[in-house]
Motif scaffolding. Structure first.
Motif, mmCIF file in Angstrom:
data_model
loop_
_atom_site.group_PDB
_atom_site.id
_atom_site.type_symbol
_atom_site.label_atom_id
_atom_site.label_comp_id
_atom_site.label_asym_id
_atom_site.label_seq_id
_atom_site.Cartn_x
_atom_site.Cartn_y
_atom_site.Cartn_z
ATOM 1 N N ALA A 84 29.578 33.059 47.310
ATOM 2 C CA ALA A 84 28.920 34.339 47.607
ATOM 3 C C ALA A 84 29.534 35.560 48.075
ATOM 4 C CB ALA A 84 27.802 33.942 48.593
ATOM 5 N N ILE A 85 30.608 35.172 48.801
ATOM 6 C CA ILE A 85 31.871 35.989 49.492
ATOM 7 C C ILE A 85 32.308 36.973 48.209
ATOM 8 C CG2 ILE A 85 33.722 36.435 50.787
ATOM 9 C CD1 ILE A 85 32.689 34.313 52.737
ATOM 10 N N ASN A 86 32.927 35.925 47.407
ATOM 11 C CA ASN A 86 33.730 36.553 46.269
ATOM 12 C C ASN A 86 32.799 37.401 45.368
ATOM 13 O OD1 ASN A 86 36.093 35.238 47.043
ATOM 14 N ND2 ASN A 86 35.531 33.475 45.955
ATOM 15 N N LEU A 87 31.454 36.975 45.372
ATOM 16 C CA LEU A 87 30.673 37.627 44.318
ATOM 17 C C LEU A 87 30.350 39.150 44.973
ATOM 18 C CD1 LEU A 87 28.631 38.041 42.343
ATOM 19 C CD2 LEU A 87 27.002 37.000 43.554
ATOM 20 N N GLY A 93 33.623 45.733 44.735
ATOM 21 C CA GLY A 93 34.969 46.251 43.944
ATOM 22 C C GLY A 93 34.535 47.286 42.638
ATOM 23 N N SER A 94 33.516 46.688 42.012
ATOM 24 C CA SER A 94 33.153 47.356 40.812
ATOM 25 C C SER A 94 32.685 48.722 41.061
ATOM 26 C CB SER A 94 31.920 46.430 40.077
ATOM 27 O OG SER A 94 30.710 46.604 40.998
ATOM 28 N N GLY A 101 41.624 44.306 40.475
ATOM 29 C CA GLY A 101 41.098 42.705 40.269
ATOM 30 C C GLY A 101 42.268 41.955 39.677
ATOM 31 N N LYS A 102 42.206 40.695 39.579
ATOM 32 C CA LYS A 102 43.110 39.834 38.455
ATOM 33 C C LYS A 102 42.327 38.875 37.537
ATOM 34 C CE LYS A 102 46.813 36.620 39.111
ATOM 35 N NZ LYS A 102 47.693 35.713 40.096
ATOM 36 N N ASN A 288 30.793 35.825 36.827
ATOM 37 C CA ASN A 288 30.545 37.227 37.419
ATOM 38 C C ASN A 288 31.286 38.298 36.401
ATOM 39 O OD1 ASN A 288 29.625 39.246 39.068
ATOM 40 N ND2 ASN A 288 31.571 39.164 40.066
ATOM 41 N N ASN A 289 30.540 39.121 35.862
ATOM 42 C CA ASN A 289 31.330 40.210 35.222
ATOM 43 C C ASN A 289 31.640 41.215 36.098
ATOM 44 O OD1 ASN A 289 31.143 38.686 32.864
ATOM 45 N ND2 ASN A 289 29.522 39.831 32.021
ATOM 46 N N SER A 290 32.800 41.436 36.701
ATOM 47 C CA SER A 290 33.364 42.414 37.411
ATOM 48 C C SER A 290 33.704 43.581 36.629
ATOM 49 C CB SER A 290 34.803 41.828 38.037
ATOM 50 O OG SER A 290 35.864 41.825 37.142
#
Length: 305
Positions: A84-87, A93-94, A101-102, A288-290
């Motif tokens: 959830a944090i990464n999402l 970030g988007s 990102g990487k 998840n599509n960043s």
């Protein structure tokens, strides 16, 4: 504050993230590389966490790291929280003007050289905050388990539970041999004639089995397991063996195109080699599509001319 609740601070999150990395990698060495720290420092971090919790989370031996029952339960609760944090981080970030990102991609050499690299040269210049890590590997990889964002495979080999985006044109196989081989052994007229020839086999990287050569003309389909002394799991070696006169090879057409054009290889059974779906980039449906990932997919997307 309720009694027994552990107040979480920044150092706690660092310790928890360290534990998750070790638990997922099952190795302090690999986890340290993943986190950009040293193995001793990471080991001390996990010990500190265990001391504070008052429970053993990992069982360490000289050869392996495994989770204790308590560690398994702890990881089960932590992973959704960190996902959830990464999402949230990727979502915020988007919204940046400059995507960041990487992106990790696994691809066979032919696709990486012919399709991925021609795009990447301009991509990294246009988006300096996006890192792209490419792993050259012909075998199918577990994207989630090996922490890849996407993979590249031939369209017919992509699993149905994956999102697949076409990034290249249809392809065709080419059955070829050197002029010297043809002068000595003649030309096969039908696929079954290959059984009387010396062929160069290709060993499939994923299964380790020899590829059965597949042909189709009109409604007739033929699959042949060809004889031969040599077999390789690399198309460059197969091509070199064919050029050296060691037998008949089955290659992707554009891999041998220059040699066919200049006469170093002779092509036959062309009417038995129809087009088949080319390369696709694929990723899990729940990925998840960043913004960075979406931009890369769009750059790679095949657009017929």
């Amino acid at each position: 504050m309720n009694k027994g609740v552990w107040p979480v601070n920044r150092d706690d999150l660092t310790d928890l993230n360290a534990f998750v990395a070790v638990a997922e990698e099952k190795s302090f060495t690999r986890a340290a590389t993943r986190l950009g720290t040293s193995q001793p420092a990471l080991s001390n971090t996990v010990r500190r966490l265990e001391a504070r919790l008052g429970v053993r989370l990992l069982t360490r031996t000289t050869r392996s790291v495994t989770l204790t029952p308590a560690g398994e339960e702890f990881l089960k609760g932590l992973k959704p929280a960190f996902e959830a944090i990464n999402l949230s981080l990727e979502t915020i970030g988007s919204l940046r003007e400059s995507p960041k990102g990487k992106i990790r991609i696994t691809a066979p050499r032919h696709a990486a050289i012919s399709l991925l690299w021609p795009m990447l040269g301009s991509f990294v210049k246009d988006y300096p905050d996006i890192e792209v890590d490419v792993n050259i590997d012909a075998a199918a990889r577990d994207l989630t388990g090996d922490r890849f964002d996407a993979g590249i495979r031939l369209g017919e080999l992509v699993a149905q539970n994956m999102v697949a985006v076409r990034i290249g044109p249809d392809l065709r196989l080419a059955i070829v041999a050197s002029p010297g081989y043809v002068a000595q052994r003649g030309v096969p007229i039908t696929p079954h004639d290959l059984l009387q020839h010396t062929c160069i086999n290709f060993r499939l990287p994923a299964s380790g089995e020899l590829y059965a050569w597949q042909f189709k003309r009109a409604e007739q389909e033929v699959k042949i397991r060809v004889p031969g002394q040599l077999s390789f799991n690399d198309p460059d070696m197969t091509l070199a063996a064919a050029l050296g006169g060691h037998g008949i090879a089955c290659l992707i057409e554009d891999h041998a195109h220059a040699m066919i054009r200049d006469g170093r290889l002779v092509r036959f059974l062309e009417d038995w080699c129809p087009l088949f779906p080319g390369y696709h980039i694929y990723y899990p449906t729940q990925k998840n599509n960043s913004a960075a990932f979406r931009i890369l997919i769009d750059r790679l997307r095949f657009r017929s001319r």
